[in-house]
Write an enzyme that holds these catalytic residues in place. Structure first.
Site, PDB file in Angstrom:
ATOM      1  N   HIS A  13      89.959 -34.315   7.233  1.00 35.96           N
ATOM      2  CA  HIS A  13      88.791 -35.180   7.375  1.00 35.96           C
ATOM      3  C   HIS A  13      88.240 -35.662   6.041  1.00 35.96           C
ATOM      4  O   HIS A  13      87.341 -36.516   6.023  1.00 35.96           O
ATOM      5  CB  HIS A  13      87.751 -34.505   8.257  1.00 35.96           C
ATOM      6  CG  HIS A  13      88.255 -34.366   9.663  1.00 35.96           C
ATOM      7  ND1 HIS A  13      88.574 -35.472  10.442  1.00 35.96           N
ATOM      8  CD2 HIS A  13      88.572 -33.286  10.405  1.00 35.96           C
ATOM      9  CE1 HIS A  13      89.038 -35.059  11.614  1.00 35.96           C
ATOM     10  NE2 HIS A  13      89.048 -33.742  11.608  1.00 35.96           N
ATOM     11  N   HIS A  46      97.448 -32.568   8.929  1.00 38.25           N
ATOM     12  CA  HIS A  46      98.039 -33.042  10.181  1.00 38.25           C
ATOM     13  C   HIS A  46      98.353 -34.525  10.031  1.00 38.25           C
ATOM     14  O   HIS A  46      97.450 -35.362   9.961  1.00 38.25           O
ATOM     15  CB  HIS A  46      97.055 -32.807  11.328  1.00 38.25           C
ATOM     16  CG  HIS A  46      97.564 -33.218  12.672  1.00 38.25           C
ATOM     17  ND1 HIS A  46      96.824 -33.054  13.832  1.00 38.25           N
ATOM     18  CD2 HIS A  46      98.729 -33.790  13.077  1.00 38.25           C
ATOM     19  CE1 HIS A  46      97.506 -33.502  14.871  1.00 38.25           C
ATOM     20  NE2 HIS A  46      98.665 -33.964  14.429  1.00 38.25           N
ATOM     21  N   ARG A  48      99.221 -37.439  11.849  1.00 35.94           N
ATOM     22  CA  ARG A  48      99.260 -37.943  13.224  1.00 35.94           C
ATOM     23  C   ARG A  48     100.125 -39.186  13.317  1.00 35.94           C
ATOM     24  O   ARG A  48     100.291 -39.918  12.345  1.00 35.94           O
ATOM     25  CB  ARG A  48      97.848 -38.261  13.712  1.00 35.94           C
ATOM     26  CG  ARG A  48      97.049 -37.043  14.142  1.00 35.94           C
ATOM     27  CD  ARG A  48      95.686 -37.467  14.672  1.00 35.94           C
ATOM     28  NE  ARG A  48      95.001 -36.351  15.305  1.00 35.94           N
ATOM     29  CZ  ARG A  48      95.054 -36.076  16.605  1.00 35.94           C
ATOM     30  NH1 ARG A  48      95.773 -36.841  17.408  1.00 35.94           N
ATOM     31  NH2 ARG A  48      94.396 -35.051  17.110  1.00 35.94           N
ATOM     32  N   THR A 104      92.746 -32.346  18.557  1.00 35.88           N
ATOM     33  CA  THR A 104      93.763 -31.701  19.382  1.00 35.88           C
ATOM     34  C   THR A 104      93.119 -30.965  20.555  1.00 35.88           C
ATOM     35  O   THR A 104      92.259 -30.115  20.367  1.00 35.88           O
ATOM     36  CB  THR A 104      94.585 -30.716  18.536  1.00 35.88           C
ATOM     37  OG1 THR A 104      95.130 -31.423  17.421  1.00 35.88           O
ATOM     38  CG2 THR A 104      95.712 -30.109  19.347  1.00 35.88           C
ATOM     39  N   HIS A 197      90.822 -23.680  15.262  1.00 36.33           N
ATOM     40  CA  HIS A 197      90.241 -24.830  15.947  1.00 36.33           C
ATOM     41  C   HIS A 197      88.792 -24.536  16.303  1.00 36.33           C
ATOM     42  O   HIS A 197      88.491 -23.636  17.084  1.00 36.33           O
ATOM     43  CB  HIS A 197      91.005 -25.232  17.212  1.00 36.33           C
ATOM     44  CG  HIS A 197      90.736 -26.672  17.595  1.00 36.33           C
ATOM     45  ND1 HIS A 197      91.347 -27.741  16.970  1.00 36.33           N
ATOM     46  CD2 HIS A 197      89.880 -27.221  18.502  1.00 36.33           C
ATOM     47  CE1 HIS A 197      90.913 -28.875  17.488  1.00 36.33           C
ATOM     48  NE2 HIS A 197      90.015 -28.583  18.422  1.00 36.33           N
TER      49      HIS A 197
END
Length: 248
Positions: A13, A46, A48, A104, A197
């Site tokens: 982020h 990640h 994507r 996710t 998470h």
């Protein structure tokens, strides 16, 4: 310092903020290096399929620019496999991915796709990557992960965190107990256990207490908290809470 419970910091982020303006800053590599200096044991990113935050070039820059392990989160697609084999990260974590999701949602269905996933991870394992499956605590998913040759399972803690913040404490405690049972079962099958998470300062302690868990991967909360107290302080506080829960 070697920790019995490692902290992987997800810097996705930072890239989200960068991409919002189409600028060169904030720089994910700078964040990764700050995390390393603050005591992170690894960096997670990640890539994507829609490139909404991390980009292809970020992966190569991160791999070359940090001195701690890089964990490459990705969907189980041929494109991502090619990038992972070219990048050669320390670890690869396979996650479910939907273009319409904000983050996710839930774990990977390894049991329902074990033949394909077994073939998919074989070249990654041969290239030296530690392959992890991001799954729920369902024993079927744990068994399937062991069966196809994964080295690691990362247990999805998002539902536990959601229940905590919804004030549904009885349900939260039941979910926590299921995570404990899942971690113990995975360990008994020879899998290394990670978790992550949605974890925050409030929710990390009970997960950190699970003795079979060797690593926590935390990102969104740390980046969000850094707006108020700085990234270094956020990571150090998380590290302190993890160590306290672990009795270190």
């Amino acid at each position: 310092m070697l920790h019995s419970l490692r902290l992987g910091v997800n810097i996705d982020h930072v890239a989200t903020i960068r991409n919002a303006r189409g600028s060169a800053y904030p720089d994910p590599l700078r964040a990764a290096r700050l995390a390393e200096a603050a005591g992170a044991d690894g960096i997670t990113a990640h890539l994507r399929e829609d490139r909404r935050h991390i980009r292809d070039e970020d992966m190569a820059v991160l791999k070359a620019g940090i001195g701690i392990p890089l964990n490459f989160e990705m969907a189980a697609t041929p494109e991502m496999q090619r990038i992972a084999l070219a990048t050669r990260p320390h670890a690869v974590c396979l996650v479910p991915e939907k273009r319409e999701e904000r983050t996710t949602e839930g774990g990977l269905d390894v049991a329902g796709d074990d033949n394909r996933l077994g073939d998919f991870i074989a070249p990654l394992r041969e290239a030296g990557a530690r392959v992890s499956m991001f799954i729920g605590h369902d024993p079927r998913q744990i068994e399937a992960s062991a069966r196809i040759g994964a080295a690691v399972v990362e247990l999805h803690t998002g539902h536990y965190c959601d229940l905590h913040y919804a004030g549904q404490f009885a349900e939260r405690d039941a979910e926590l107990e299921a995570l404990r049972a899942g971690a113990a079962y995975a360990h008994s099958l020879g899998l290394e256990v990670h978790a992550g998470h949605g974890l925050t300062f409030e929710t990390v302690g009970p997960i950190a207490e699970i003795k079979q868990v060797r690593e926590l991967n935390i990102g969104h909360f740390l980046i969000a908290e850094s707006v108020f107290i700085g990234l270094e302080n956020a990571i150090k506080q998380m590290r302190h809470l993890m160590d306290a829960a672990r009795g270190e």
